[in-house]
Design a protein around this motif. Structure first.
Motif, short mmCIF file in Angstrom:
data_model
loop_
_atom_site.label_atom_id
_atom_site.label_comp_id
_atom_site.label_asym_id
_atom_site.label_seq_id
_atom_site.Cartn_x
_atom_site.Cartn_y
_atom_site.Cartn_z
N GLY A 38 0.82 -1.20 0.00
CA GLY A 38 0.00 0.00 0.00
C GLY A 38 0.85 1.25 0.00
N THR A 39 0.33 2.30 0.57
CA THR A 39 1.07 3.57 0.65
C THR A 39 1.17 4.00 2.11
N SER A 40 1.94 5.03 2.37
CA SER A 40 2.10 5.50 3.75
C SER A 40 0.80 6.08 4.30
N THR A 41 -0.12 6.47 3.40
CA THR A 41 -1.42 6.97 3.86
C THR A 41 -2.51 5.91 3.79
N ARG A 42 -2.21 4.81 3.08
CA ARG A 42 -3.17 3.70 3.03
C ARG A 42 -2.42 2.38 2.99
N PRO A 43 -1.89 1.95 4.14
CA PRO A 43 -1.08 0.73 4.17
C PRO A 43 -1.94 -0.52 4.06
N VAL A 44 -1.40 -1.52 3.35
CA VAL A 44 -2.09 -2.79 3.15
C VAL A 44 -1.16 -3.91 3.60
N LEU A 45 -1.68 -4.84 4.36
CA LEU A 45 -0.88 -5.96 4.85
C LEU A 45 -0.70 -7.02 3.77
N SER A 46 0.42 -7.70 3.83
CA SER A 46 0.62 -8.90 3.01
C SER A 46 -0.03 -10.08 3.71
N GLN A 47 -0.11 -11.20 3.02
CA GLN A 47 -0.69 -12.40 3.62
C GLN A 47 0.09 -12.81 4.87
N ALA A 48 1.40 -12.75 4.80
CA ALA A 48 2.22 -13.13 5.96
C ALA A 48 2.02 -12.14 7.10
N GLU A 49 1.95 -10.85 6.78
CA GLU A 49 1.76 -9.85 7.83
C GLU A 49 0.40 -9.97 8.48
N ALA A 50 -0.61 -10.38 7.72
CA ALA A 50 -1.96 -10.49 8.26
C ALA A 50 -2.17 -11.71 9.14
N ARG A 51 -1.24 -12.66 9.08
CA ARG A 51 -1.44 -13.95 9.74
C ARG A 51 -1.71 -13.83 11.25
N PRO A 52 -1.06 -12.94 11.99
CA PRO A 52 -1.34 -12.90 13.45
C PRO A 52 -2.67 -12.27 13.81
N PHE A 53 -3.28 -11.54 12.86
CA PHE A 53 -4.47 -10.77 13.20
C PHE A 53 -5.72 -11.63 13.02
N THR A 54 -5.93 -12.47 14.02
CA THR A 54 -7.01 -13.45 14.01
C THR A 54 -7.89 -13.25 15.25
N VAL A 55 -9.08 -13.81 15.19
CA VAL A 55 -9.99 -13.74 16.33
C VAL A 55 -9.33 -14.35 17.55
N ASP A 56 -8.63 -15.47 17.37
CA ASP A 56 -8.02 -16.16 18.50
C ASP A 56 -7.00 -15.29 19.22
N ASN A 57 -6.25 -14.49 18.49
CA ASN A 57 -5.26 -13.64 19.15
C ASN A 57 -5.90 -12.43 19.82
N THR A 391 -4.34 14.87 19.45
CA THR A 391 -3.07 15.52 19.09
C THR A 391 -3.01 16.00 17.65
N ALA A 392 -3.91 15.52 16.80
CA ALA A 392 -3.85 15.79 15.35
C ALA A 392 -2.56 15.25 14.74
N ARG A 393 -1.98 14.21 15.36
CA ARG A 393 -0.79 13.56 14.80
C ARG A 393 -1.08 13.07 13.39
N PRO A 394 -0.32 13.48 12.39
CA PRO A 394 -0.62 13.05 11.01
C PRO A 394 -0.53 11.54 10.88
N PHE A 395 -1.40 10.98 10.05
CA PHE A 395 -1.34 9.55 9.82
C PHE A 395 -0.17 9.22 8.89
N THR A 396 0.66 8.29 9.33
CA THR A 396 1.72 7.77 8.48
C THR A 396 2.03 6.36 8.93
N ALA A 397 2.28 5.48 7.95
CA ALA A 397 2.59 4.09 8.25
C ALA A 397 3.76 3.65 7.40
N PRO A 398 4.59 2.74 7.89
CA PRO A 398 5.73 2.27 7.11
C PRO A 398 5.29 1.40 5.95
N VAL A 399 6.05 1.46 4.86
CA VAL A 399 5.77 0.62 3.69
C VAL A 399 7.00 -0.17 3.25
N ALA A 400 8.13 0.07 3.89
CA ALA A 400 9.37 -0.62 3.49
C ALA A 400 9.30 -2.10 3.84
#
Length: 429
Positions: A38-57, A391-400
């Motif tokens: 994705g982008t720093s303003t709209r980050p998208v997880l990969s399949q591997a990155e999404a793996r921990p984000f489950t109901v069980d966790n 705080t009005a902290r600007p939204f930014t997320a890593p993409v590297a």
């Protein structure tokens, strides 16, 4: 409903029943237009990155944030009752077995009954105009509507901008809360506040008890469009304790509709919401809890605030990796937002940092994943996440490559494999 017809090729079998509160079935989902990273303003997880984000966790840990304990909690859907309910609330005494005409009176009776057995309160169809406080120490409780959710209405008009004294006079005009009653301490904690305004005490239903189940009720803060588009927090429901379960609920307000909270800021509180409908215009699903939302519809409205509305505002503990998980849900907006798509999916709530600014690792850093869900028209496609509240902290997320999904110097709001018009990146001009 037109919105569900537009989803026919997306998740129709899942979502067509959400508004009715029925148990949804799975359906085929077309390929998602969302491509990692994705982008720093709209980050998208990969399949591997999404793996921990489950109901069980999200629901599988209890205890403190400093030392969480593996504790799998995955309850079956709340049922209306098993046999005869323990208490019945109705518009009049005696009607269909009703012993109470107020929900608060039935909650007080359940508290006094004590014990560890799950108790049930059936609420007959009707409109119950009053607040309801469910105190800590209440036995495991199922509070449910004995009829369609739209016909069982708990409602009141509350505005967070009033003084504590004005709030106390408003919610207790005839002595609903009196010294010695189970909910008296909750009432007093707000009535005796020294702050200029009542703040987050402006809630119709407020629960501090563990193992609470709410099913088949409509809870509305009827302040709604009677105020301007300014800051008028008006909660429908606030939950503060662990193992809170909502099924087939309808929660309606404008700002701060549902607070999924953790009253003890050092401890994990888990919330599970299924098959429900939540409506609002500003930060209307917010809080510190580790919460899972399944097969639920979130609806952004423009009737009070015609632009820039926000759905989610988590204030997750900074070192904890699980805030809100939105799974197999529908995110929609009304015609006003569809005509001018300025809605935001969410923002972090940098609670308590108004004077200091955001402090990495100290200030709450909201965590949320929206995955395998439908995002309808009405939302900003290039920048769907707003600057942080407080705080009005600007939204930014890593993409590297190899990015740290819990980097305290960045936001933790993510998407994965969503579909719908607002899920797609904007078309270049």
């Amino acid at each position: 409903m037109n919105v569900f017809r537009t989803m026919r090729t997306v998740v129709i079998a899942v979502l067509a029943v959400v508004a009715l509160g029925a148990a949804p079935a799975q359906a085929h989902q077309p390929p998602s237009p969302q491509v990692p990273p994705g982008t720093s303003t709209r980050p998208v997880l990969s399949q591997a990155e999404a793996r921990p984000f489950t109901v069980d966790n999200y629901l599988g840990w209890s205890g403190t944030y400093a030392a969480p304990v593996r504790d799998r909690w995955r309850p079956a859907p709340a049922v209306a009752h098993r046999g005869r309910p323990d208490f019945v609330v109705g518009p009049s005494i005696g009607a269909h077995g009703a012993r109470f005409t107020s929900v608060q009176a039935a909650v007080n009776a359940a508290f006094r009954a004590g014990g560890t057995r799950r108790l049930s309160i059936a609420v007959l169809p009707g409109t119950y105009t009053a607040t309801v406080f469910i105190p800590a120490g209440t036995p495991p409780l199922t509070l449910y509507g004995a009829g369609p959710a739209a016909d069982v209405r708990l409602e009141y008009s509350l505005d967070a901008t009033v003084t504590p004294a004005a709030w106390a006079a408003q919610v207790n005009p005839s002595g609903q809360y009196v010294a010695g009653d189970p909910a008296w301490d909750m009432f007093q904690s707000c009535a005796t506040r020294t702050s200029a305004t009542i703040g987050l005490c402006a809630t119709v239903v407020w629960a501090q008890s563990t193992d609470l189940q709410l099913r088949g009720l409509t809870i509305t803060n009827t302040l709604l469009d009677t105020v301007d588009r300014g800051t008028h927090q008006a909660l429908a429901l606030r939950t503060d304790a662990d193992r809170t379960q909502l099924d087939s609920m309808r929660l309606i307000s404008r700002q701060d509709t549902f607070m999924a909270n953790a009253n003890d800021t050092a401890s994990i509180a888990r919330v599970l919401v299924r098959g429900s409908f939540i409506e609002g215009d500003t930060d209307f699903v917010f809080g510190r809890a580790s919460a899972v939302f399944e097969h639920t519809r979130f609806h952004l409205v423009s009737t009070r605030k015609a632009s820039g509305g926000v759905i989610f505002a988590p204030n997750t503990a900074p070192a904890y990796p699980y805030g809100f998980l939105v799974l197999h849900c529908a995110i929609t907006a009304d015609a006003g937002y569809q005509a001018a798509p300025t809605g935001f999916l969410g923002r972090a709530w940098d609670q308590g940092a108004g004077a200091t600014g955001y402090l990495p690792g100290i200030t709450p850093n909201g965590q949320l994943v929206i995955r395998d869900s439908y995002e309808g028209p009405g939302f900003n496609q290039a920048t769907p996440w707003a600057p942080a509240a407080t705080t009005a902290r600007p939204f930014t997320a890593p993409v590297a490559e190899g990015r740290d999904l819990n980097n305290p110097n960045a936001n933790r709001l993510w998407e994965y494999r969503n579909v719908g018009q607002s899920a797609a990146p904007p078309v270049p001009a």
